[in-house]
Design an enzyme around this catalytic site. Structure first.
Site, PDB file in Angstrom:
ATOM      1  N   SER A   1      -2.778  -8.037   2.960  1.00 52.04           N
ATOM      2  CA  SER A   1      -3.040  -7.929   4.399  1.00 52.04           C
ATOM      3  C   SER A   1      -3.464  -9.291   4.955  1.00 52.04           C
ATOM      4  O   SER A   1      -3.097  -9.661   6.066  1.00 52.04           O
ATOM      5  CB  SER A   1      -4.142  -6.894   4.665  1.00 52.04           C
ATOM      6  OG  SER A   1      -3.751  -5.644   4.184  1.00 52.04           O
TER       7      SER A   1
ATOM      8  N   ARG B   1      -2.326  -6.145  -8.155  1.00 55.50           N
ATOM      9  CA  ARG B   1      -1.228  -7.114  -8.045  1.00 55.50           C
ATOM     10  C   ARG B   1      -1.278  -8.032  -9.257  1.00 55.50           C
ATOM     11  O   ARG B   1      -1.323  -7.559 -10.371  1.00 55.50           O
ATOM     12  CB  ARG B   1      -1.352  -7.893  -6.725  1.00 55.50           C
ATOM     13  CG  ARG B   1      -0.911  -7.071  -5.529  1.00 55.50           C
ATOM     14  CD  ARG B   1      -1.299  -7.725  -4.246  1.00 55.50           C
ATOM     15  NE  ARG B   1      -2.748  -7.953  -4.224  1.00 55.50           N
ATOM     16  CZ  ARG B   1      -3.466  -8.136  -3.141  1.00 55.50           C
ATOM     17  NH1 ARG B   1      -2.883  -8.162  -1.987  1.00 55.50           N
ATOM     18  NH2 ARG B   1      -4.768  -8.316  -3.202  1.00 55.50           N
TER      19      ARG B   1
ATOM     20  N   HIS C   1       0.838  -1.209   0.000  1.00 56.12           N
ATOM     21  CA  HIS C   1       0.000   0.000   0.000  1.00 56.12           C
ATOM     22  C   HIS C   1       0.873   1.261   0.000  1.00 56.12           C
ATOM     23  O   HIS C   1       0.607   2.221  -0.735  1.00 56.12           O
ATOM     24  CB  HIS C   1      -0.871   0.057   1.263  1.00 56.12           C
ATOM     25  CG  HIS C   1      -1.865  -1.055   1.414  1.00 56.12           C
ATOM     26  ND1 HIS C   1      -1.914  -1.864   2.522  1.00 56.12           N
ATOM     27  CD2 HIS C   1      -2.869  -1.470   0.606  1.00 56.12           C
ATOM     28  CE1 HIS C   1      -2.904  -2.734   2.403  1.00 56.12           C
ATOM     29  NE2 HIS C   1      -3.497  -2.524   1.242  1.00 56.12           N
TER      30      HIS C   1
ATOM     31  N   LYS D   1     -15.836  -8.043   5.338  1.00 53.00           N
ATOM     32  CA  LYS D   1     -14.789  -8.752   6.079  1.00 53.00           C
ATOM     33  C   LYS D   1     -14.844  -8.410   7.568  1.00 53.00           C
ATOM     34  O   LYS D   1     -15.182  -7.292   7.918  1.00 53.00           O
ATOM     35  CB  LYS D   1     -13.415  -8.348   5.530  1.00 53.00           C
ATOM     36  CG  LYS D   1     -13.284  -8.580   4.057  1.00 53.00           C
ATOM     37  CD  LYS D   1     -12.027  -7.931   3.507  1.00 53.00           C
ATOM     38  CE  LYS D   1     -11.957  -8.097   1.997  1.00 53.00           C
ATOM     39  NZ  LYS D   1     -10.876  -7.358   1.391  1.00 53.00           N
TER      40      LYS D   1
HETATM   41  O1  PNS Z   1      -8.822  -3.353   0.628  1.00 56.47           O
HETATM   42  P1  PNS Z   1     -10.091  -3.919   0.072  1.00 56.47           P
HETATM   43  O2  PNS Z   1     -10.800  -4.748   1.125  1.00 56.47           O
HETATM   44  O3  PNS Z   1      -9.887  -4.656  -1.215  1.00 56.47           O
HETATM   45  O4  PNS Z   1     -11.041  -2.646  -0.263  1.00 56.47           O
HETATM   46  C1  PNS Z   1     -12.332  -2.805  -0.785  1.00 56.47           C
HETATM   47  C2  PNS Z   1     -13.122  -1.481  -0.672  1.00 56.47           C
HETATM   48  C3  PNS Z   1     -13.166  -1.007   0.751  1.00 56.47           C
HETATM   49  C4  PNS Z   1     -12.472  -0.434  -1.542  1.00 56.47           C
HETATM   50  C5  PNS Z   1     -14.590  -1.751  -1.188  1.00 56.47           C
HETATM   51  O5  PNS Z   1     -15.119  -2.845  -0.512  1.00 56.47           O
HETATM   52  C6  PNS Z   1     -15.489  -0.536  -0.999  1.00 56.47           C
HETATM   53  O6  PNS Z   1     -15.399   0.419  -1.734  1.00 56.47           O
HETATM   54  N1  PNS Z   1     -16.363  -0.587   0.038  1.00 56.47           N
HETATM   55  C7  PNS Z   1     -17.277   0.485   0.345  1.00 56.47           C
HETATM   56  C8  PNS Z   1     -18.721   0.111  -0.005  1.00 56.47           C
HETATM   57  C9  PNS Z   1     -18.974   0.285  -1.479  1.00 56.47           C
HETATM   58  O7  PNS Z   1     -18.918   1.356  -2.034  1.00 56.47           O
HETATM   59  N2  PNS Z   1     -19.284  -0.839  -2.151  1.00 56.47           N
HETATM   60  C10 PNS Z   1     -19.548  -0.898  -3.571  1.00 56.47           C
HETATM   61  C11 PNS Z   1     -18.264  -1.108  -4.367  1.00 56.47           C
HETATM   62  S1  PNS Z   1     -18.645  -1.810  -5.905  1.00 56.47           S
END
Ligand code: PNS
Length: 172
Positions: free
Chosen positions: A129, A91, A18, A42
């Site tokens: 992570s 990645r 990150h 999660k």
């Molecule tokens: O680090 P991660 O877990 O891959 O991040 C995922 C994240 C937090 C970017 C994604 O789950 C997110 O944007 N969550 C907020 C809720 C949302 O907007 N969901 C619709 C996305 S299509």
């Protein structure tokens, strides 16, 4: 005002993968906001406050990197800032499908926003992570993959001994 990118994620915890993305994004953007999602599916290991504290400590000398948290839809959070770009690290090819799906959904929710992908550096393309947590829990070393502060916090969480750098002694 300058160009601002929102870098969203779980950051549970933040890794050098990150950090590498943030550092490289600063070559393109004037400001990067690390946005920690509060309500992902999660079950996080670290609370949002703990994750924010780690990120803020690590970037305390970088005034153009801010840390924040958000609830609900990412696009709604981004719309409240003056950013137009969502930044994500990519990645290996396995990330692509999920990221493509998410970027397309976000674009359909808000056509004014775009997602910019940066390839993770070769040194970190295997770092996630999830695996960092698993390896630490099982007693493996994650030096060089996460900052020392994060490695210490992980050990505290898993109640593992925090070993000081080994002192060489003639007695052992
Ligand atoms: O680090 P991660 O877990 O891959 O991040 C995922 C994240 C937090 C970017 C994604 O789950 C997110 O944007 N969550 C907020 C809720 C949302 O907007 N969901 C619709 C996305 S299509």
């Amino acid at each position: 005002m300058g160009k601002v990118a929102i870098y969203p994620g779980s950051f549970d915890p933040i890794t050098y993968g990150h950090i590498d993305i943030v550092e490289r994004a600063l070559e393109i953007f004037d400001k990067v906001i690390i946005a920690i999602a509060e309500n992902t599916e999660k079950r996080p290991l670290f609370s949002v406050e703990e994750r924010l504290q780690m990120v803020r400590t690590l970037f305390k000398d970088a005034p153009n990197v801010l840390a924040d948290s958000f609830k609900g839809l990412l696009v709604n959070y981004v719309a409240k800032t003056n950013a137009k770009v969502i930044l994500r690290g990519l990645r290996a090819t396995s990330d692509f499908e999920y990221e493509f799906h998410m970027a397309s959904m976000n674009r359909s929710l808000n056509t004014h926003l775009d997602t910019l992908f940066m390839m993770t550096s070769k040194d970190y393309f295997f770092v996630s992570s999830r695996t960092i947590k698993e390896v630490t829990k099982l007693g493996g070393g994650v030096e060089g993959l996460v900052p020392d502060l994060v490695a210490r916090r992980l050990k505290e969480k898993f109640k593992l001994p925090i070993t000081k750098k080994r002192q060489i002694s003639w007695d052992d």
